[in-house]
Design a protein around this motif. Structure first.
Motif, mmCIF file in Angstrom:
data_model
loop_
_atom_site.group_PDB
_atom_site.id
_atom_site.type_symbol
_atom_site.label_atom_id
_atom_site.label_comp_id
_atom_site.label_asym_id
_atom_site.label_seq_id
_atom_site.Cartn_x
_atom_site.Cartn_y
_atom_site.Cartn_z
ATOM 1 N N TYR A 157 65.012 27.039 83.041
ATOM 2 C CA TYR A 157 66.282 27.020 82.303
ATOM 3 C C TYR A 157 66.124 27.810 81.009
ATOM 4 C CZ TYR A 157 67.596 23.613 85.722
ATOM 5 O OH TYR A 157 67.876 23.016 86.917
ATOM 6 N N THR A 158 67.198 28.483 80.621
ATOM 7 C CA THR A 158 67.081 29.378 79.465
ATOM 8 C C THR A 158 67.190 28.647 78.125
ATOM 9 O OG1 THR A 158 69.441 29.793 79.681
ATOM 10 C CG2 THR A 158 67.965 31.427 80.631
ATOM 11 N N HIS A 159 67.900 27.498 78.075
ATOM 12 C CA HIS A 159 68.270 26.925 76.769
ATOM 13 C C HIS A 159 67.095 26.669 75.808
ATOM 14 C CE1 HIS A 159 67.137 22.644 77.062
ATOM 15 N NE2 HIS A 159 67.248 22.847 78.356
ATOM 16 N N PRO A 160 65.943 26.136 76.262
ATOM 17 C CA PRO A 160 64.915 25.863 75.256
ATOM 18 C C PRO A 160 64.272 27.117 74.687
ATOM 19 C CG PRO A 160 64.094 25.282 77.422
ATOM 20 C CD PRO A 160 65.506 25.702 77.613
ATOM 21 N N LEU A 161 64.275 28.209 75.465
ATOM 22 C CA LEU A 161 63.674 29.455 74.977
ATOM 23 C C LEU A 161 64.555 30.133 73.938
ATOM 24 C CD1 LEU A 161 62.152 31.240 78.076
ATOM 25 C CD2 LEU A 161 60.936 30.576 75.999
ATOM 26 N N LEU A 162 65.877 29.953 74.091
ATOM 27 C CA LEU A 162 66.816 30.576 73.149
ATOM 28 C C LEU A 162 66.555 30.094 71.731
ATOM 29 C CD1 LEU A 162 70.110 30.261 75.255
ATOM 30 C CD2 LEU A 162 68.643 32.259 74.996
#
Lengths: 436, 91
Positions: free
Chosen positions: A49-54
């Motif tokens: 999932y992208t959210h934590p890297l953003l």
């Protein structure tokens, strides 16, 4: 004497996220990774999932895509209930995910190396090919790590343990009294199968940037509680399955036989077709399944645990790497605060737990804490329903001149005979209680 | 596809000097009824020849299942030394 502010054990998503967060606050950080490169020992099904890297990497999505760290943006997610030769599907497709990616399929050797490069750019020293064997203790407190290299002691003010699912060092740090038990982990096996990019695009009705996921319950698992999956990479697919060790140990079936069951099921076999035997790599890994009740002591004097080592996985939603990245960041933020206060102790590191409780991580794990035990105890969920629902769907959708009212009564009769209406209601209630 | 063929696809760097998996006491394996390590290992590392447990650690995928499932905690389980063992190309 080699000395750092913080030593992070393990170069996976949790450890790298922690190291990056620390380095951004100006700390001197070393990551010790036993593999040849970050990712060389790491496995997951393949959805990131992208959210934590953003939150920790600038322009994370653009960089990941441009630097080929990820495979395809997931625009369609499906749940398959496999019956005897048939399937009941639920799915959702949203092409908007092409523009604002929610998740990518990934191959970890590639992704972790990319992430490690970003972390190195931030000033972290990543020491690969080096295993942490034990800790350096002084007056009952951890003061560093002993590595597999000659004269390999590294001193530090604090350690973050991100060693992954096998809690060898978490136990040595005294944060887990006992090893994980067979009901706390699933053994998962996976194959990466070569499949040309254009064939994938046609077979799954996507363009080269978009991908699909299938989570697969039912026939393949021989009545065991387990989840299968099939994900599209750029020019390969990842197919695999996991079952609780507790269930597998009582049965005379090998994990790879279950994967063969999955691959040979007519529905799956139709999808992968002639590419079935084009295996490029065969992998195995444990997945933490114990959830809320299996979480170790998360902090001690000078030490914090994050990621799989902390058992922070929401297996109901097949989420783990996002918990790893976020828990790594929260552990690092806790440490930064402690450094600023000038006191790194149990007292100051305790706020890590509060941070986890305020985040989705412990909120979700607490929400689902009783769902897995419910599913495990109620064999109907796995043994009966996938095949029953497939038969009912076939009956409902087969037009053979039977009046609809009669079809409905046939369906109600099947439900009565095979589970009983009260049993069915009870199961629905249990499921509702587990997920509400 | 046979499991041997699948393992053959993987990249390993084997530490010939130091096996990372060891049986602590073979007599315990003799008594062990289900020998769940043999069933659960995804790489067929364990093989019982009637007298002793052969541990083909070279093909180990380092998942940890054998250690978790052994009812007698009779496996001395370690990750291989740094840079040894399984090296995934894809992951």
């Amino acid at each position: 004497m080699i000395k750092f502010d913080v030593v992070v054990i393990g170069g996976g998503p949790a450890g790298l996220s922690a190291a990056l967060t620390l380095a951004k606050s100006g700390m001197e950080v070393a990551v010790v990774e036993k593999g040849e490169y970050a990712g060389s020992k790491n496995v997951m099904g393949g959805v990131l999932y992208t959210h934590p890297l953003l939150e920790i990497v600038d322009n994370a999505v653009e960089r990941m895509v441009n630097e080929k760290a990820v495979e395809r943006s997931v625009i369609e997610q499906n749940m398959f209930l496999l019956g005897n030769g048939s399937v009941l599907k639920v799915g959702h497709r949203n092409p908007e995910w092409k523009n604002t990616p929610n998740a990518f399929t990934v191959l970890r050797a590639k992704f972790d190396q990319w992430f490690a490069k970003i972390v190195e750019e931030a000033g972290v020293l990543i020491i690969t090919k080096t295993k942490v064997e034990d800790f350096i203790w002084e007056n009952g407190k951890i003061k560093g790590v002993i590595t597999s290299r000659p004269e390999g002691e590294i001193y530090c003010k604090a350690v973050i343990i991100a060693e992954g699912v096998n809690p060898i060092l978490t136990m040595k740090a005294g944060l887990r009294k006992e090893d994980i038990k067979p009901n706390m982990a699933a053994v998962a096996v996976k194959e990466v199968i070569d499949m040309p990019e254009d064939i994938i695009n046609t077979a799954f009705n996507v363009d080269s940037k978009s991908g699909v996921t299938y989570e697969i319950l039912g026939e393949w698992s021989e009545g065991m509680f387990g989840m299968g999956f099939l994900y599209t990479n750029k020019d390969s697919i990842s197919i695999g399955c996991g079952v609780l060790i507790e269930e597998l140990k009582h049965r005379n079936i090998k994990p790879y036989q279950l994967l063969d069951n999955l691959k040979n099921h007519p529905i799956i076999s139709d999808i992968i077709g002639e590419y079935k035997n084009n295996v490029k790599e065969y992998l195995a890994h444990l997945i933490p399944e114990g959830g809320y009740y299996s979480i170790p002591q998360l902090y001690g004097d000078n030490v914090l645990v994050c990621g799989d080592a902390a058992m922070l996985v929401n297996s109901i939603h097949r989420e783990g790497s996002n918990h790893a990245i976020t828990s790594g960041r929260l552990a690092a933020e806790t440490l930064v605060d402690a450094f600023n206060k000038g006191e790194i102790s149990k007292k100051t590191l305790k706020s890590y737990v509060e941070r986890l409780k305020e985040s989705f991580i412990l909120k979700d794990l607490e929400k689902y804490k009783d769902l897995m035990p419910t599913m495990e105890k109620n064999q109907h969920f796995i043994e009966l329903y996938p095949s029953l629902f497939n038969r009912l769907a076939t009956r409902f959708l087969t037009v053979d001149g039977t009046p609809k009212t009669d079809v409905e009564w046939q369906i109600i009769d099947s439900l009565r005979n095979e589970r009983g209406l009260i049993g069915l209601g009870m199961d629905a209630l249990k499921l509702w209680k587990g997920v509400r | 596809m046979r499991i041997e063929d699948k393992l053959y696809l993987n990249r390993y760097r084997t530490n010939e000097k130091e096996p990372h998996l060891k049986i602590i006491d073979e007599k315990v394996c003799e008594k062990c009824e289900g020998k769940p390590c043999i069933i659960c290992c995804p790489a067929d590392v364990y093989e019982w020849d009637g007298k002793s447990m052969e541990v083909k650690y070279e093909g180990c995928l380092e998942c940890g299942t054998c250690r978790v499932v052994c009812p007698y905690k009779n496996i001395d389980w370690n990750y291989p030394k740094g840079n040894y063992g399984i090296l995934y190309k894809f992951g």
